[in-house]
Motif scaffolding. Structure first.
Motif, PDB file in Angstrom:
ATOM      1  N   LEU A 147       0.831  -1.204   0.000  1.00 48.11           N
ATOM      2  CA  LEU A 147       0.000   0.000   0.000  1.00 48.11           C
ATOM      3  C   LEU A 147       0.869   1.259   0.000  1.00 48.11           C
ATOM      4  N   PHE A 148       1.941   1.241   0.766  1.00 50.33           N
ATOM      5  CA  PHE A 148       2.863   2.375   0.831  1.00 50.33           C
ATOM      6  C   PHE A 148       3.368   2.754  -0.560  1.00 50.33           C
ATOM      7  N   TRP A 149       3.824   1.783  -1.327  1.00 52.85           N
ATOM      8  CA  TRP A 149       4.353   2.081  -2.663  1.00 52.85           C
ATOM      9  C   TRP A 149       3.256   2.593  -3.592  1.00 52.85           C
ATOM     10  N   SER A 150       2.044   2.108  -3.418  1.00 55.28           N
ATOM     11  CA  SER A 150       0.962   2.491  -4.326  1.00 55.28           C
ATOM     12  C   SER A 150       0.422   3.886  -4.047  1.00 55.28           C
ATOM     13  N   ARG A 151       0.706   4.436  -2.872  1.00 54.35           N
ATOM     14  CA  ARG A 151       0.100   5.699  -2.468  1.00 54.35           C
ATOM     15  C   ARG A 151       0.918   6.935  -2.845  1.00 54.35           C
ATOM     16  N   HIS A 152       2.133   6.771  -3.353  1.00 51.60           N
ATOM     17  CA  HIS A 152       2.941   7.960  -3.638  1.00 51.60           C
ATOM     18  C   HIS A 152       4.004   7.633  -4.672  1.00 51.60           C
ATOM     19  N   ASP A 153       4.717   8.669  -5.104  1.00 51.88           N
ATOM     20  CA  ASP A 153       5.828   8.518  -6.035  1.00 51.88           C
ATOM     21  C   ASP A 153       7.127   8.522  -5.231  1.00 51.88           C
ATOM     22  N   PRO A 154       7.773   7.371  -5.076  1.00 46.91           N
ATOM     23  CA  PRO A 154       8.976   7.298  -4.247  1.00 46.91           C
ATOM     24  C   PRO A 154      10.242   7.778  -4.960  1.00 46.91           C
ATOM     25  N   THR A 155      10.097   8.310  -6.181  1.00 47.06           N
ATOM     26  CA  THR A 155      11.279   8.763  -6.930  1.00 47.06           C
ATOM     27  C   THR A 155      11.462  10.277  -6.881  1.00 47.06           C
ATOM     28  N   THR A 156      10.549  10.989  -6.226  1.00 47.07           N
ATOM     29  CA  THR A 156      10.679  12.450  -6.137  1.00 47.07           C
ATOM     30  C   THR A 156      11.211  12.830  -4.764  1.00 47.07           C
ATOM     31  N   LEU A 157      12.299  13.556  -4.727  1.00 42.08           N
ATOM     32  CA  LEU A 157      12.961  13.904  -3.475  1.00 42.08           C
ATOM     33  C   LEU A 157      12.274  15.104  -2.823  1.00 42.08           C
ATOM     34  N   ASN A 158      11.839  14.912  -1.579  1.00 38.45           N
ATOM     35  CA  ASN A 158      11.234  15.995  -0.788  1.00 38.45           C
ATOM     36  C   ASN A 158      10.042  16.634  -1.503  1.00 38.45           C
ATOM     37  N   ARG A 159       9.277  15.797  -2.183  1.00 41.71           N
ATOM     38  CA  ARG A 159       8.130  16.343  -2.888  1.00 41.71           C
ATOM     39  C   ARG A 159       7.138  15.242  -3.245  1.00 41.71           C
ATOM     40  N   GLN A 160       5.845  15.595  -3.102  1.00 43.81           N
ATOM     41  CA  GLN A 160       4.774  14.763  -3.609  1.00 43.81           C
ATOM     42  C   GLN A 160       3.764  15.681  -4.272  1.00 43.81           C
ATOM     43  N   GLY A 161       3.732  15.667  -5.599  1.00 42.78           N
ATOM     44  CA  GLY A 161       2.831  16.562  -6.322  1.00 42.78           C
ATOM     45  C   GLY A 161       3.156  18.012  -6.028  1.00 42.78           C
ATOM     46  N   GLY A 162       2.140  18.761  -5.582  1.00 45.31           N
ATOM     47  CA  GLY A 162       2.339  20.167  -5.261  1.00 45.31           C
ATOM     48  C   GLY A 162       2.886  20.415  -3.873  1.00 45.31           C
ATOM     49  N   ASP A 163       3.039  19.370  -3.069  1.00 46.58           N
ATOM     50  CA  ASP A 163       3.576  19.516  -1.715  1.00 46.58           C
ATOM     51  C   ASP A 163       5.091  19.414  -1.772  1.00 46.58           C
ATOM     52  N   VAL A 164       5.765  20.518  -1.462  1.00 42.91           N
ATOM     53  CA  VAL A 164       7.220  20.577  -1.566  1.00 42.91           C
ATOM     54  C   VAL A 164       7.815  20.875  -0.201  1.00 42.91           C
ATOM     55  N   GLY A 165       8.815  20.105   0.197  1.00 47.56           N
ATOM     56  CA  GLY A 165       9.470  20.333   1.477  1.00 47.56           C
ATOM     57  C   GLY A 165      10.030  19.046   2.030  1.00 47.56           C
ATOM     58  N   THR A 166      10.992  19.168   2.918  1.00 48.17           N
ATOM     59  CA  THR A 166      11.638  17.974   3.477  1.00 48.17           C
ATOM     60  C   THR A 166      10.663  17.113   4.265  1.00 48.17           C
ATOM     61  N   GLN A 167       9.592  17.708   4.788  1.00 47.16           N
ATOM     62  CA  GLN A 167       8.642  16.917   5.578  1.00 47.16           C
ATOM     63  C   GLN A 167       7.811  15.979   4.721  1.00 47.16           C
ATOM     64  N   TYR A 168       7.878  16.142   3.392  1.00 52.15           N
ATOM     65  CA  TYR A 168       7.097  15.293   2.490  1.00 52.15           C
ATOM     66  C   TYR A 168       7.937  14.169   1.879  1.00 52.15           C
ATOM     67  N   ARG A 169       9.096  13.904   2.417  1.00 47.49           N
ATOM     68  CA  ARG A 169       9.961  12.878   1.841  1.00 47.49           C
ATOM     69  C   ARG A 169       9.399  11.478   2.063  1.00 47.49           C
ATOM     70  N   SER A 170       9.887  10.571   1.246  1.00 41.69           N
ATOM     71  CA  SER A 170       9.438   9.182   1.298  1.00 41.69           C
ATOM     72  C   SER A 170      10.291   8.405   2.291  1.00 41.69           C
ATOM     73  N   GLY A 171       9.641   7.661   3.181  1.00 39.88           N
ATOM     74  CA  GLY A 171      10.409   6.917   4.170  1.00 39.88           C
ATOM     75  C   GLY A 171       9.664   5.748   4.778  1.00 39.88           C
ATOM     76  N   ILE A 172      10.401   4.685   5.068  1.00 39.93           N
ATOM     77  CA  ILE A 172       9.894   3.538   5.826  1.00 39.93           C
ATOM     78  C   ILE A 172      10.718   3.479   7.107  1.00 39.93           C
ATOM     79  N   TYR A 173      10.055   3.529   8.242  1.00 39.84           N
ATOM     80  CA  TYR A 173      10.749   3.604   9.522  1.00 39.84           C
ATOM     81  C   TYR A 173      10.392   2.355  10.343  1.00 39.84           C
ATOM     82  N   PHE A 174      11.369   1.485  10.482  1.00 35.86           N
ATOM     83  CA  PHE A 174      11.116   0.148  11.010  1.00 35.86           C
ATOM     84  C   PHE A 174      11.315   0.063  12.524  1.00 35.86           C
ATOM     85  N   TYR A 175      10.594  -0.905  13.129  1.00 34.04           N
ATOM     86  CA  TYR A 175      10.659  -1.147  14.575  1.00 34.04           C
ATOM     87  C   TYR A 175      11.429  -2.420  14.916  1.00 34.04           C
ATOM     88  N   THR A 176      11.549  -3.313  13.959  1.00 36.46           N
ATOM     89  CA  THR A 176      12.198  -4.598  14.220  1.00 36.46           C
ATOM     90  C   THR A 176      13.146  -4.927  13.068  1.00 36.46           C
TER      91      THR A 176
END
Length: 266
Positions: free
Chosen positions: A170-199
Motif C-alpha cells: 500500500l505504501f508504494w501504491s500511495r505515492h511517487d517514491p522517486t521524487t525527493l522531498n516532494r509529492q505533487g504540489g507539496d514541496v518540502g523535506t517533511q514530504y519525503r518518502s520513508g519507511i521507519y522500522f521497529y524490528t
C-alpha cells in the motif's frame, strides 16, 4: 447689500486666504485644524472597486517562502543538542497487546492515513512528526524545513490479520517514491518518502520490497529506510482529517476494504 472682497495671498508657502468684509478682516490658514476638520465633512469616503472579503486561511498550509519549504530558510526553531537527543531517541510508545507498530512517510499524511485506515487488520492510525531534531515540534515548526521532521503515519496492526508486506504494498501504491522531498504540489523535506522500522524483520522486509519495486519504476527510488524514531502526535485537527470531512466537509469512508477514490485534501 453687503459686498465682500476676497483676495488670495500666495506669498506664503502655506497658502493662506485673506478675506475682507465691511465689518472685519480675518486670515484663515488652509492648514489650520479647524479648517481641515470643516472640509473633512464634505470629503467623499474612499471606496475600493473590489469587495472587502477575507481570504480563507488553510489549516494545512501556513504562509512560508519556497526556500523554507526546501529546507534552506532561516533556522527559526534552532534545535539544540539536548532537544535533538530526545527527538532522535527511539519510539518508546507501546502498541496494544498482540499488535505491532509501523511508520511510513509518503507525502501529506492526510490521504496516507485514510488509505491505511481502510486496510483489514489495521486497528489504529495516527499522524505525526518523526525523524527530526526538535523535541515536541508544532506543525508550523515542521513546515519551516529546518527541523528535519517527516510527516508520518504510525500504523498499529494485528500481524495475524495483516502482514507488514501488505502495508508495504500500500505504501508504494500511495505515492511517487522517486521524487525527493516532494509529492505533487507539496514541496518540502517533511514530504519525503520513508519507511521507519521497529524490528529487524521489518527492516529486512522493507529493503527487499524496495529492491522489488525498483524493478518496476524507471527512475531511482529515493525512499529512506531508517529505524523508527520518537513519534510526536500531530495536532488534533490533523487526526483522521479526511474521515472527519476534510477541507470541504465531505466525509470519506474508513470502511475496511473500501476502494473509493481518496480526495487528498477533502
Amino acid at each position: 447689500m453687503l459686498k465682500t472682497l476676497a483676495t488670495i495671498s500666495t506669498t506664503s508657502p502655506l497658502l493662506s486666504t485673506t478675506t475682507t468684509t465691511s465689518a472685519t478682516t480675518a486670515k484663515l490658514s488652509l492648514s489650520s485644524p479647524s479648517f481641515l476638520l470643516s472640509l473633512s465633512k464634505f470629503r467623499p469616503k474612499p471606496t475600493s472597486p473590489f469587495p472587502q472579503t477575507r481570504r480563507p486561511i488553510s489549516l494545512h498550509r501556513p504562509t512560508m517562502n519556497i526556500l523554507n519549504r526546501l529546507g534552506f530558510g532561516p533556522k527559526t526553531p534552532d534545535p539544540n543538542s539536548e532537544s535533538a537527543a530526545i527527538a532522535q531517541g527511539p519510539d518508546d510508545d507501546v502498541p496494544a497487546p498482540g499488535q505491532q507498530f509501523a511508520q511510513f512517510g509518503a507525502g501529506c499524511f492526510w490521504g496516507v492515513e485514510l488509505a491505511f485506515q481502510r486496510v483489514p487488520g489495521v486497528t489504529k492510525t495516527e499522524v505525526g512528526y518523526s525523524q527530526g531534531l526538535l523535541h515536541n515540534p508544532s506543525y508550523e515548526d515542521v513546515c519551516t524545513g529546518t527541523t528535519s521532521h517527516s510527516e508520518v503515519v504510525r500504523v498499529q496492526y494485528d500481524p495475524k490479520d495483516c502482514s507488514f508486506e501488505t502495508l508495504l504494498d500500500l505504501f508504494w501504491s500511495r505515492h511517487d517514491p522517486t521524487t525527493l522531498n516532494r509529492q505533487g504540489g507539496d514541496v518540502g523535506t517533511q514530504y519525503r518518502s520513508g519507511i521507519y522500522f521497529y524490528t529487524p524483520e521489518q527492516e529486512q522486509a522493507a529493503k527487499e520490497s524496495l529492491e522489488k519495486h525498483q524493478k518496476v519504476v524507471n527512475r531511482p527510488i529515493v525512499t529512506e529506510i531508517l529505524p523508527a524514531k520518537k513519534f510526536y502526535r500531530a495536532e488534533e485537527y490533523h487526526q483522521q482529517y479526511l474521515a472527519k470531512g476534510g477541507r470541504f466537509g465531505f466525509r470519506q469512508s474508513t470502511e475496511k476494504g473500501c476502494n473509493d477514490p481518496i480526495r487528498c485534501y477533502g
